[in-house]
Design an enzyme around this catalytic site. Structure first.
Site, PDB file in Angstrom:
ATOM      1  N   GLU A   1       1.108  -1.489  -0.145  1.00 48.81           N
ATOM      2  CA  GLU A   1      -0.574   0.042  -0.035  1.00 48.81           C
ATOM      3  C   GLU A   1       0.834   0.737  -0.347  1.00 48.81           C
ATOM      4  OE1 GLU A   1      -3.366  -0.672   2.748  1.00 48.81           O
ATOM      5  OE2 GLU A   1      -2.820  -1.193   3.499  1.00 48.81           O
TER       6      GLU A   1
ATOM      7  N   LYS B   1     -12.177   3.381   1.144  1.00 45.22           N
ATOM      8  CA  LYS B   1     -10.849   2.769   0.786  1.00 45.22           C
ATOM      9  C   LYS B   1     -11.296   1.547   0.050  1.00 45.22           C
ATOM     10  CE  LYS B   1      -6.508   0.949   2.078  1.00 45.22           C
ATOM     11  NZ  LYS B   1      -5.152   1.279   3.209  1.00 45.22           N
TER      12      LYS B   1
END
Length: 119
Positions: free
Chosen positions: A21, A98
């Protein structure tokens, strides 16, 4: 309290607890509701007596694109603090989406919703 809403602000950030990420980044989407009294601005038709949502939008995108954090909770808190610094904004609701979270089962979205006020 009147509400000014911005929906679907998109930016690429490098937030998350996993190395992938942080390295690759991902899209985050932010929804805002700003609570303020818009009567003075409406009475005088004066932008300086309300919040300039274009400026707020740019700052929110800069926060998402800025320094990485592990948690979307932290990201939402940073955004809320930034919104409350504008004159007249008494409260804010921030939703951080997200949609590409690293989850191993099918899902549509992950969100955090926070509400903050000057009080």
């Amino acid at each position: 309290m009147d509400r000014v809403a911005l929906r679907g602000l998109k930016a690429r950030g490098h937030h998350g607890v996993f190395p992938r990420e942080r390295e690759e980044g991902q899209t985050f989407i932010v929804d805002l509701e700003l609570g303020l009294d818009t009567r003075p601005a409406a009475a005088d038709d004066d932008l300086t007596k309300t919040v300039h949502y274009g400026v707020v939008a740019e700052e929110v995108v800069a926060i998402v694109e800025g320094d990485p954090v592990d948690l979307i909770e932290t990201l939402a808190e940073r955004i809320a603090r930034a919104c409350l610094k504008y004159d007249g904004v008494e409260e804010v609701e921030v939703v951080v989406h997200k949609p590409d979270a690293p989850i191993t089962v099918p899902f549509d979205d992950v969100t955090i919703t926070i509400r903050r006020s000057r009080v």
